[in-house]
Design a protein around this motif. Sequence first.
Motif, PDB file in Angstrom:
ATOM      1  N   GLN A 162       0.844  -1.192   0.000  1.00 34.19           N
ATOM      2  CA  GLN A 162       0.000   0.000   0.000  1.00 34.19           C
ATOM      3  C   GLN A 162       0.880   1.244   0.000  1.00 34.19           C
ATOM      4  N   GLU A 163       0.471   2.246  -0.750  1.00 35.62           N
ATOM      5  CA  GLU A 163       1.182   3.519  -0.700  1.00 35.62           C
ATOM      6  C   GLU A 163       0.685   4.312   0.496  1.00 35.62           C
ATOM      7  N   ASN A 164       1.590   4.979   1.150  1.00 36.21           N
ATOM      8  CA  ASN A 164       1.263   5.870   2.265  1.00 36.21           C
ATOM      9  C   ASN A 164       0.550   5.193   3.424  1.00 36.21           C
ATOM     10  N   ASN A 166       0.459   3.411   7.104  1.00 37.79           N
ATOM     11  CA  ASN A 166       1.236   3.337   8.339  1.00 37.79           C
ATOM     12  C   ASN A 166       1.437   1.871   8.686  1.00 37.79           C
TER      13      ASN A 166
END
Length: 172
Positions: A162-164, A166
Amino acid sequence: MSKVTSMATRDFKIELDDVSFFQGMIGTLAGTLEEVVGLEDAASFVGVVGGKIGDDLASQYVSELQGQPPSAEMLGTILVDMKSRIGGTFRIETFDEDGIILVNSRCPFAEQVKGRPSLCMMTTNVFGRIVATANGYAHVEIEEAIATGHPGCRVRVHLSPQENANGYEFFP
């Protein structure tokens, strides 16, 4: 000579059993680590332990799959099963091909987890190792935690990068 009386049969009125003893020990250990070395390093230490336990559990659960590729629902079921065996009340909130969201209202560490967020690395690493071993990849985010004052836990497990996002990535 005085006679020695055995106290072995006396019924002391104290709250102590094996589970509460080990919960207290782990909670005290995590709290001490957080105070002495700081939250980040304490979380790293707990993460190492969680990773080793996760590797062992992953091999057991993957063996049970008998070579079948697990669905998101099956992976969620495995995580719920593992946590229920140790006293958690996790359940699957949602799942799809991209991931699983699990929620929980009771931590296996009981009251000892409150104020000790380093213990959440146990869940992060165990979930991550199990899912990555079975799926080839995992990304685990603790979105809410009893340890940080929430009424329950909410954990998102991504099954692909996944981008970005946490959290922490895991690979087999």
